[in-house]
Design a protein around this motif. Structure first.
Motif: not given
Length: 454
Positions: A292, A295-296, A298-300, A302-303, A374-375, A378, A382
């Protein structure tokens, strides 16, 4: 549901997905350009006091409102503009004056549907730069002051200016929630750079993951000790030392060795339960927690990269618009000095490029606002998820430590049960009785010897 759109001249800008925050940001962009959402040229209400009057203009003239609410008039045939209402009487031309222009006015070089947005006096607008300085995107009137900026940008993230914006309402005002306190970046301890607020949260969670790993290792070592202890107890229970002891004491001694075997079994069961009910759940939770967090992260990340890219595009478009405006002003000055077909053609070309630059900037700003929205969305989602995971992690560890102590109590009770028979037998040890029983079994006669007589 598809996002709504905002019609802006010939360009349709999609509203950001986070309507409550991103849409307001888009409206702020339009306000900085001096334009209204869904506004069409010429479709303006009459000024106060003129509602009941019908404004009759000569053919070719149209009425508009400037962003300051002042009415001006445009000749769509000659592209002339004036603050004074043209006379409808035949033969009386529009009042000449310094406010008239033979060129159509622009908003930062941007024309809406081919019509002027406002007269030259209101062409001065400012757009926030990352350094906090404002830059003129059009010619400003003498003595006109720049309006104070409402936003500042730090590391490609736009924030309200603390001097001009009221304090924002917390998303979760009754809690010290992650989603309210980690938006800005912070200087690292060495002072060499900055660390994102989300990175601080992530580091805290990773420390929690490491602590959980160390707790699992502690339980594993406890299991090894229990297993080794049980093995040694079982070995000791098979020892033949003092096996020849008889009587009630011999029975108690035999029970002592049997209790060791029983205690060894108890400790083996305790170690097995520690593995299945404490160590294994901790390790499984740690693995899922690790996935988890990755994943969090990498996602943040990237944003945030997308946001930086969009911001760079905005700055590039703003620079291009400035260059086009400078070129347009230069061509305009040349036209004022010397009229020629070539100069007029150049200024038309410069105006087209300036308009295109304005289009590009608006698109880049809109894309930046969408990326930031979007950031923002998220980040809220998150950080709330991180809160949930941390609460779950702490509660999970607490429960399994309670399970450990419960198993330990049970083990102590089982160990006590193995010792109780020994205590009972020790209390029954009676040397006199043992002697009687032994004598009865082994006696050879009760006649005592006497002296010999002569």
């Amino acid at each position: 549901m598809r996002p709504s759109t905002e019609q802006f001249g010939n360009y349709t800008a999609p509203s950001p997905p986070w309507q409550g925050w991103g849409a307001a940001r888009s409206r702020g962009v339009l306000r900085r350009w001096g334009l209204k959402q869904n506004a069409k040229p010429g479709m303006v209400p009459p000024p106060p006091g003129e509602e009941s009057q019908i404004v009759i203009l000569p053919p070719g003239w149209q009425s508009y409102l400037s962003p300051q609410g002042r009415r001006y008039y445009v000749n769509t045939t000659t592209n002339e503009t004036t603050w004074e209402r043209p006379s409808s009487s035949p033969g009386i031309p529009a009042s000449p004056g310094p406010h008239r222009s033979s060129l159509p006015p622009t908003v930062n070089g941007y024309h809406v549907a081919g019509t002027p947005a406002h007269p030259p006096e209101t062409a001065h607008m400012s757009v926030r730069k990352s350094t906090g300085d404002s830059q003129n995107l059009g010619s400003s009137s003498p003595g006109k002051k720049q309006s104070k900026e409402n936003t500042i940008t730090i590391n490609c993230v736009t924030f309200p200016h603390p001097d001009t914006m009221p304090e924002q309402q917390l998303l979760k005002p009754t809690e010290w929630s992650y989603c309210d306190y980690f938006w800005a970046d912070k200087k690292d301890p060495q002072g060499n750079g900055t660390v994102a607020g989300f990175e601080l949260l992530l580091q805290k969670q990773l420390k929690g993951k490491q602590m959980q790993k160390e707790m699992s290792e502690f339980i594993r070592e406890r299991i090894k000790i229990e297993e080794e202890y049980a093995k040694n107890l079982a070995k000791l229970s098979q020892n033949s030392l003092a096996a020849q002891e008889e009587g009630s004491l011999g029975e108690a001694w035999a029970q002592v060795k049997k209790s060791l075997a029983d205690e060894a079994e108890v400790h083996l069961k305790f170690s097995a339960k520690l593995h299945s009910e404490v160590e294994k759940p901790l390790m499984n939770f740690r693995e899922n927690f690790k996935k988890d967090m990755k994943k969090c992260d990498h996602h943040i990340a990237d944003l945030r990269k997308q946001l930086a890219s969009r911001y760079a595009a905005v700055e590039k478009a703003r620079k291009a618009l400035t260059e086009r405006q400078r070129d347009l002003e230069m061509k305009t000055q040349q036209l004022e000095i010397k009229l020629s077909n070539k100069t007029e053609e150049d200024i038309k070309k410069a105006r087209r490029k300036s308009t295109q630059a304005g289009d590009d900037l608006m698109r880049c700003v809109d894309l930046y606002n969408q990326a930031q929205s979007k950031w923002f969305e998220e980040m809220v989602t998150t950080t709330l998820e991180l809160e949930r995971l941390e609460v779950e992690r702490v509660e999970m560890i607490r429960q399994h430590l309670c399970q450990y102590t419960q198993l330990r109590h049970e083990t102590d009770m089982f160990n006590q049960s193995t010792v109780e028979p020994v205590d009972q037998l020790l209390r029954k040890v009676d040397p006199a009785k043992d002697r009687e029983l032994w004598v009865r079994e082994h006696k050879t006669g009760n006649i005592r010897p006497v002296d010999m007589e002569i």
